[in-house]
Design an enzyme around this catalytic site. Structure first.
Site, PDB file in Angstrom:
ATOM      1  N   GLN A 163      55.356  10.939  93.801  1.00 40.72           N
ATOM      2  CA  GLN A 163      53.894  10.869  93.675  1.00 40.72           C
ATOM      3  C   GLN A 163      53.388  12.296  93.719  1.00 40.72           C
ATOM      4  OE1 GLN A 163      51.242   8.801  93.172  1.00 40.72           O
ATOM      5  NE2 GLN A 163      49.938  10.588  93.532  1.00 40.72           N
ATOM      6  N   GLN A 165      50.177  13.715  92.514  1.00 40.00           N
ATOM      7  CA  GLN A 165      48.780  14.049  92.777  1.00 40.00           C
ATOM      8  C   GLN A 165      48.499  14.037  94.277  1.00 40.00           C
ATOM      9  OE1 GLN A 165      45.901  11.368  91.073  1.00 40.00           O
ATOM     10  NE2 GLN A 165      44.355  12.947  90.821  1.00 40.00           N
ATOM     11  N   GLY A 296      47.058   2.374  95.137  1.00 38.74           N
ATOM     12  CA  GLY A 296      46.951   1.184  94.306  1.00 38.74           C
ATOM     13  C   GLY A 296      47.677   1.438  93.002  1.00 38.74           C
ATOM     14  N   GLY A 297      47.309   2.528  92.377  1.00 41.21           N
ATOM     15  CA  GLY A 297      47.952   2.890  91.118  1.00 41.21           C
ATOM     16  C   GLY A 297      47.918   4.381  90.914  1.00 41.21           C
ATOM     17  N   MET A 298      48.782   4.857  90.032  1.00 46.45           N
ATOM     18  CA  MET A 298      48.814   6.273  89.677  1.00 46.45           C
ATOM     19  C   MET A 298      49.060   6.357  88.180  1.00 46.45           C
ATOM     20  SD  MET A 298      48.519   9.397  90.597  1.00 46.45           S
ATOM     21  CE  MET A 298      48.514  10.624  89.292  1.00 46.45           C
ATOM     22  N   GLU A 299      48.200   7.122  87.521  1.00 40.96           N
ATOM     23  CA  GLU A 299      48.124   7.139  86.057  1.00 40.96           C
ATOM     24  C   GLU A 299      49.183   8.015  85.397  1.00 40.96           C
ATOM     25  OE1 GLU A 299      45.964   8.416  88.282  1.00 40.96           O
ATOM     26  OE2 GLU A 299      45.015  10.240  87.568  1.00 40.96           O
ATOM     27  N   ASN A 300      50.410   7.979  85.874  1.00 39.09           N
ATOM     28  CA  ASN A 300      51.434   8.818  85.258  1.00 39.09           C
ATOM     29  C   ASN A 300      51.522   8.482  83.767  1.00 39.09           C
ATOM     30  OD1 ASN A 300      52.062  10.084  87.751  1.00 39.09           O
ATOM     31  ND2 ASN A 300      53.111   8.209  88.365  1.00 39.09           N
ATOM     32  N   HIS A 323      41.929   0.630  85.158  1.00 38.31           N
ATOM     33  CA  HIS A 323      41.618   1.948  85.714  1.00 38.31           C
ATOM     34  C   HIS A 323      42.695   2.972  85.326  1.00 38.31           C
ATOM     35  CE1 HIS A 323      39.999   4.726  88.843  1.00 38.31           C
ATOM     36  NE2 HIS A 323      41.267   5.111  88.891  1.00 38.31           N
ATOM     37  N   GLU A 324      43.938   2.641  85.613  1.00 39.99           N
ATOM     38  CA  GLU A 324      45.004   3.619  85.322  1.00 39.99           C
ATOM     39  C   GLU A 324      45.135   3.857  83.817  1.00 39.99           C
ATOM     40  OE1 GLU A 324      45.542   5.088  87.902  1.00 39.99           O
ATOM     41  OE2 GLU A 324      45.131   3.544  89.398  1.00 39.99           O
ATOM     42  N   HIS A 327      42.586   6.313  82.589  1.00 44.25           N
ATOM     43  CA  HIS A 327      42.963   7.705  82.863  1.00 44.25           C
ATOM     44  C   HIS A 327      43.729   8.331  81.694  1.00 44.25           C
ATOM     45  CE1 HIS A 327      41.729   8.801  86.906  1.00 44.25           C
ATOM     46  NE2 HIS A 327      42.336   7.770  87.479  1.00 44.25           N
ATOM     47  N   GLU A 346      37.941  10.782  88.216  1.00 40.65           N
ATOM     48  CA  GLU A 346      37.806   9.432  88.776  1.00 40.65           C
ATOM     49  C   GLU A 346      36.488   8.745  88.425  1.00 40.65           C
ATOM     50  OE1 GLU A 346      40.319   7.921  89.751  1.00 40.65           O
ATOM     51  OE2 GLU A 346      41.711   9.576  90.160  1.00 40.65           O
ATOM     52  N   ASP A 401      42.891  16.141  99.128  1.00 38.96           N
ATOM     53  CA  ASP A 401      42.759  14.715  99.443  1.00 38.96           C
ATOM     54  C   ASP A 401      41.422  14.389 100.111  1.00 38.96           C
ATOM     55  OD1 ASP A 401      45.212  14.287  98.404  1.00 38.96           O
ATOM     56  OD2 ASP A 401      46.155  13.549 100.248  1.00 38.96           O
ATOM     57  N   TYR A 409      34.607   8.518  92.907  1.00 37.04           N
ATOM     58  CA  TYR A 409      34.843   7.298  92.129  1.00 37.04           C
ATOM     59  C   TYR A 409      33.539   6.583  91.772  1.00 37.04           C
ATOM     60  CZ  TYR A 409      39.855   7.477  93.250  1.00 37.04           C
ATOM     61  OH  TYR A 409      41.165   7.842  93.347  1.00 37.04           O
ATOM     62  N   ARG A 582      50.063   0.468 101.455  1.00 38.48           N
ATOM     63  CA  ARG A 582      48.995   0.986 100.600  1.00 38.48           C
ATOM     64  C   ARG A 582      47.883   1.549 101.482  1.00 38.48           C
ATOM     65  NH1 ARG A 582      45.695  -2.666  96.160  1.00 38.48           N
ATOM     66  NH2 ARG A 582      44.272  -1.009  95.460  1.00 38.48           N
TER      67      ARG A 582
END
Ligand code: BES
Ligand code: ZN
Length: 630
Positions: A163, A165, A296-300, A323-324, A327, A346, A401, A409, A582
């Site tokens: 991860q 970000q 929740g999610g990560m937009e890789n 959402h992802e 991105h 965001e 962070d 958001y 999470r």
């Protein structure tokens, strides 16, 4: 080059000694082809205006026994004439050697900063060429979680995921770790036999290749991306196609459930393209991770990473996928130049997510999600220092962070919705589509956003300029006077039942037939504090909340359990907190427990002692100070 030499070069450049510098060319250039303007990123040691990484080529072996990735990062670098050195970001890496194909290079590791890590300064023998860094990660690398077989769904094989970000890529890759410095990448990952490696990139070896110590998997990402988007997953992974260019990877036992949850993903990609232009990354796949995934999610890019807590069985939580996916435009194509501009990633994405949800699941669903977002925003703004309720943040001396709040958001999205409602959807969409095209594959600052919207949407219309209140939204705390609360009829129905319950109506007599997840979230969020044990038991008995299989509903219920000190709800709380990591769920629950006088803290400490070994370093990093006070 010493710090003074860098300063001297900077001064010379600033005086115009080199007209070729990115962003310093005198001739006006069309935006899409203009050189990138590097802005100072306080969360990176890199000086890209002097020397920068353009491509990262990884050759790494995953050692699950030692919890170490080791091998070589080959970096293609480009430097200004006379630069003499390049500065990379590293944190908790063991550097074994730095070299060119011809031999060793001199390097120094600077002082360690707890947030930023260390600058790795390497002497450059050329203006353009390839350098090699031989290194290994450490078992505590914050970007990596090494899971034992027991922490996976299958229970038999280990798992690893990354991860990046916001500034964690430097804990597993020595490179210039700033969102404004885009790099292409390629990789060869060696993993033990029986495991499959996936990356946020094009997969070149779908079956892997035999090597003496396992299997090798090769990847390439030919579009330049910010390094926080480089991502790796290794585990017992199976794949199911969802559509032509979409699919899902996860552990075999999770595959059927995941594929059923995501039947609309191809439709989401189509909806997104119809709104704001072509999807530019080729495939769009998902990786559903083990439950310790901290987000929740990560937009890789090409491969969204997602928590299994969104698999609800009824597609009620798939806004996260929208959402992802969004991105892929806001964030991955047009990228916040620094973490102070995080709202550009965001806020735009939450707005775009909601447009996708409206297109695929209808207006009612989209409005409910807007209303939940409004509520979250107000709850969080009440707790934040006013300065942190501005869209553009001052993060000097802070961890990026800290900017990950509802302001970026939900205030960000509300801002865009306000603009949309002021100018009309057609005009707004035309501008936004143009914004993505004009700025594709480029970093974006808040000031550049303002320039873009003034040049391409406002166009000197003074009445419109006043109506939009652009500067107030960005630079002032709180919400400007033109913010409009979203109205959901479906929630008005819920509010009426909340009122009846508060007036004493037994739970079983409430009219909840046909309620969807978002209505339950709203109901549980709107219940006033001070419900006694009998009323809590009445609710749980009527609606089975403690055994809800929907993570958002369960979470909203458990917040009530904690705030009302409802002892019979504690076993469900304990099950939840020990079964997933999470942070969006763990953090508010631990914070709420610690705030409950002498009732909550002992429960928090007992559950945390049990749960902590299974949590990701990102989750423990947030929870340790709250529960352990350290
Ligand atoms: N990019 C973020 C996750 C992130 C932000 C990780 C900052 C590290 C630092 C991702 O797109 C995100 O926003 N995820 C949300 C879900 C979304 C539906 C609001 C999450 O993880 O809760
Ligand atoms: Zn996001």
């Amino acid at each position: 080059m010493t710090r003074t030499a860098v300063a001297a070069l900077m001064a010379a450049l600033a005086m115009g000694a080199c007209a070729e510098l990115p962003g310093m060319s005198a001739a006006p250039t069309p935006a899409a082809t203009a050189p990138v303007q590097y802005v100072r990123d306080i969360h990176s040691y890199a000086r890209p205006e002097i020397a920068r990484v353009t491509h990262v080529d990884l050759d790494l072996t995953a050692d699950f026994e030692r919890k170490v990735l080791s091998g070589t990062a080959a970096l293609d670098v480009t430097a200004e004439p006379g630069a003499g050195e390049i500065i990379l970001d590293v944190r908790d890496l063991d550097i074994h050697a730095v070299r060119t194909a011809d031999g060793p290079l001199e390097y120094t590791l600077g002082a360690h900063d707890p947030i930023l890590g260390q600058p790795l300064t390497i002497a450059l023998p050329f203006e353009a060429g390839r350098i090699f860094v031989d290194y290994s990660t450490r078992p505590g690398a914050e970007a990596l979680q090494w899971l034992t077989p027991a922490q996976t769904a299958g229970g038999e094989k280990p798992y690893l995921f990354s991860q990046g970000q916001a500034i964690l890529t430097r804990t597993w890759i020595p490179t210039q770790d700033s969102p404004g410095i885009r790099q292409t990448y390629s990789a060869r990952i060696v993993a033990p036999a029986g495991l499959k490696a996936v990356m946020a990139a094009e997969m070149l070896t779908p079956e892997g290749e035999a090597t003496p110590n396992g299997r090798a998997w090769r990847f390439r990402m030919t579009q330049p991306i910010p390094p926080y988007l480089i991502a790796l997953g290794v585990g017992d992974l199976a794949f199911a196609p969802l559509g032509q260019r979409t699919g899902v990877y996860t552990e075999p036992s999770m595959l059927a459930g995941s594929a059923a949850e995501f039947t609309q993903v191809e439709a989401m990609v189509e909806a997104a393209e119809a709104l704001y232009g072509p999807y530019r990354w080729g495939r769009y796949d998902l990786l559903v991770l083990p439950p310790s995934f901290p987000f929740g999610g990560m937009e890789n890019p090409r491969l969204t990473f997602a928590t299994p807590t969104i698999i609800a069985g009824d597609q009620s939580l798939v806004a996260l996928v929208a959402h992802e996916l969004a991105h892929s435009w806001s964030g991955n194509l047009v990228t916040n130049a620094t973490w102070s501009d995080f709202w550009l990633n965001e806020g735009f994405t939450v707005y775009f997510e909601n447009r996708i949800m409206e297109a695929v699941y209808g207006r009612e669903r989209a409005l409910m999600e807007q209303a939940l977002s409004w509520r979250d925003l107000h709850a969080e703004m009440a707790e934040l220092p006013p300065a942190d309720t501005r869209l553009h943040l001052d993060l000097a001396g802070r961890n990026p962070d800290d900017g990950m709040t509802a302001v970026a958001y939900d205030k960000g999205a509300l801002f865009l919705r306000t603009i949309e409602q002021t100018v009309g959807r057609e005009r707004f969409d035309a501008w936004l589509r143009g914004y993505f095209d004009r700025n594709a594959f480029r970093p974006m600052t808040t000031a550049m956003f303002l320039e873009d919207i003034r040049a391409h949407l406002v166009r000197g219309d003074e009445a419109l300029e006043r109506a939009l209140m652009l500067d107030a939204w960005i630079y002032q705390p709180g919400l400007p006077s033109n913010a409009v609360e979203p109205q959901s009829d479906a929630f008005a129905v819920v509010d009426a039942e909340v009122a009846r319950f508060v007036a004493g109506t037994p739970a079983a007599q409430l009219r909840t037939d046909g309620w969807v997840t978002q209505q339950w979230q709203h109901f549980l969020g709107a219940l006033p504090d001070g419900q006694d044990a009998a009323r809590m038991a009445d609710l749980d008995g009527a609606f089975g909340l403690s055994s809800s299989g929907n993570s958002e509903v369960l979470f909203a219920w458990l917040m009530n359990v904690v705030q009302n000190r409802y002892e019979p709800g504690v076993p469900a709380l304990e099950r939840f907190l020990t079964s997933m990591g999470r942070r969006k769920f763990t953090q508010p629950l631990y914070v709420a427990l610690m705030a409950e006088g002498d009732w909550g803290p002992p429960i928090a400490r007992r559950i945390y002692a049990q749960a902590r070994p299974g949590y990701h370093p990102i989750t423990t990093g947030s929870a340790d100070p709250v529960v352990l006070g350290e």
